[in-house]
Design an enzyme around this catalytic site. Sequence first.
Site, mmCIF file in Angstrom:
data_model
loop_
_atom_site.group_PDB
_atom_site.id
_atom_site.type_symbol
_atom_site.label_atom_id
_atom_site.label_comp_id
_atom_site.label_asym_id
_atom_site.label_seq_id
_atom_site.Cartn_x
_atom_site.Cartn_y
_atom_site.Cartn_z
ATOM 1 N N SER A 293 0.112 -1.350 7.614
ATOM 2 C CA SER A 293 0.674 -1.861 8.877
ATOM 3 C C SER A 293 -0.438 -2.302 9.821
ATOM 4 O O SER A 293 -0.342 -3.363 10.453
ATOM 5 C CB SER A 293 1.538 -0.796 9.563
ATOM 6 O OG SER A 293 2.712 -0.565 8.824
ATOM 7 N N ARG B 186 0.340 5.746 4.653
ATOM 8 C CA ARG B 186 -0.910 5.937 5.398
ATOM 9 C C ARG B 186 -2.101 5.226 4.766
ATOM 10 O O ARG B 186 -3.230 5.677 4.852
ATOM 11 C CB ARG B 186 -1.227 7.428 5.571
ATOM 12 C CG ARG B 186 -0.191 8.210 6.314
ATOM 13 C CD ARG B 186 -0.212 7.837 7.789
ATOM 14 N NE ARG B 186 0.934 8.390 8.470
ATOM 15 C CZ ARG B 186 2.033 7.702 8.745
ATOM 16 N NH1 ARG B 186 2.148 6.442 8.408
ATOM 17 N NH2 ARG B 186 3.025 8.260 9.380
ATOM 18 N N SER B 187 -1.844 4.090 4.156
ATOM 19 C CA SER B 187 -2.905 3.320 3.490
ATOM 20 C C SER B 187 -3.588 2.329 4.421
ATOM 21 O O SER B 187 -4.589 1.730 4.068
ATOM 22 C CB SER B 187 -2.332 2.559 2.291
ATOM 23 O OG SER B 187 -1.367 1.623 2.729
ATOM 24 N N HIS C 280 4.658 3.417 16.130
ATOM 25 C CA HIS C 280 4.480 2.005 15.774
ATOM 26 C C HIS C 280 4.638 1.109 17.003
ATOM 27 O O HIS C 280 3.873 0.160 17.179
ATOM 28 C CB HIS C 280 5.473 1.582 14.684
ATOM 29 C CG HIS C 280 5.000 1.847 13.298
ATOM 30 N ND1 HIS C 280 4.211 0.957 12.604
ATOM 31 C CD2 HIS C 280 5.188 2.900 12.473
ATOM 32 C CE1 HIS C 280 3.944 1.442 11.408
ATOM 33 N NE2 HIS C 280 4.523 2.625 11.306
ATOM 34 N N GLY D 130 0.840 -1.188 0.000
ATOM 35 C CA GLY D 130 0.000 0.000 0.000
ATOM 36 C C GLY D 130 0.872 1.233 0.000
ATOM 37 O O GLY D 130 2.090 1.153 0.146
ATOM 38 N N GLY D 131 0.239 2.369 -0.166
ATOM 39 C CA GLY D 131 0.952 3.631 -0.118
ATOM 40 C C GLY D 131 1.131 4.096 1.315
ATOM 41 O O GLY D 131 0.725 3.420 2.268
ATOM 42 N N ASP E 286 8.060 -5.210 9.190
ATOM 43 C CA ASP E 286 7.583 -3.872 8.829
ATOM 44 C C ASP E 286 8.785 -2.939 8.836
ATOM 45 O O ASP E 286 9.294 -2.609 9.902
ATOM 46 C CB ASP E 286 6.519 -3.429 9.838
ATOM 47 C CG ASP E 286 5.658 -2.292 9.323
ATOM 48 O OD1 ASP E 286 5.953 -1.754 8.243
ATOM 49 O OD2 ASP E 286 4.691 -1.945 10.022
ATOM 50 N N THR F 113 12.634 -2.820 10.535
ATOM 51 C CA THR F 113 13.788 -2.556 9.680
ATOM 52 C C THR F 113 14.223 -1.099 9.690
ATOM 53 O O THR F 113 15.245 -0.759 9.107
ATOM 54 C CB THR F 113 13.482 -2.963 8.223
ATOM 55 O OG1 THR F 113 12.392 -2.174 7.750
ATOM 56 C CG2 THR F 113 13.158 -4.445 8.121
ATOM 57 N N ALA F 114 13.462 -0.232 10.348
ATOM 58 C CA ALA F 114 13.758 1.202 10.348
ATOM 59 C C ALA F 114 14.940 1.530 11.241
ATOM 60 O O ALA F 114 15.188 0.863 12.248
ATOM 61 C CB ALA F 114 12.532 1.989 10.815
#
Length: 171
Positions: A14, A10-11, A51, A7-8, A84, A36-37
Amino acid sequence: MLTLVLGGARSGKSRHAEALAKQLEQTGKRVIYVATAKADDDEMHHRILRHQNDRPSHWQTFETPVDLAHYLQHFDDQVVILIDCLTLWMSNLLMLDAKLFDKYKNDFLGYLTSTTADVIMVSNETGLGVVPMGELTRRFVDEIGFLHQAIAAKADQVIFCVAGLPMTLKG
C-alpha cells in the site's frame, strides 16, 4: 497505465502504491482513492482509520465494496485511481451468488481494458502459502489467483513487494 502491486500482509504494498500515485499526482493528475474494505469489527475499523490517516487528505475517497466498475467508469486520463485492495474486494464478491460474482468481476476486468485513467491496484498475493483447509478459503485463493493473472496480463506494470522492497515483475 495499469499497475498491479502485489505482496503479503505488511509487505509495504500500500505504501508503494501510494508513492506511485503521488508521483503521478506531481504531473497534474488528481488522485481518486477507492477503498473496498468494510468495517465489520473494531479491528478492521482501526485498520481503515490508519490507512485514512496515512494518505493525503486532499485525495478523494470512494468506498465501494462490490461494484468497482460502476464507480470507476466516469474517470478519464486526468486521474489516478488507486484501488486498495482487490483482496478485500474479492472477499466481498465471494459472499454474493455466482451470477453477481461473475458480473462484478467481469465488469471490472472489462473496465480495465477500456479505461484511459491510470489505475494502481493493490492486492495480497495469497498463493505462496499452504493450501487452505476450508472450501471457501480454497475458492478464495483460487479466485484471487485467477484475478491476479487476468490483471497481470492486461497490466503495463506488475510489482511484488517483500519487506518493504518493491520488485518489478513486469514493465
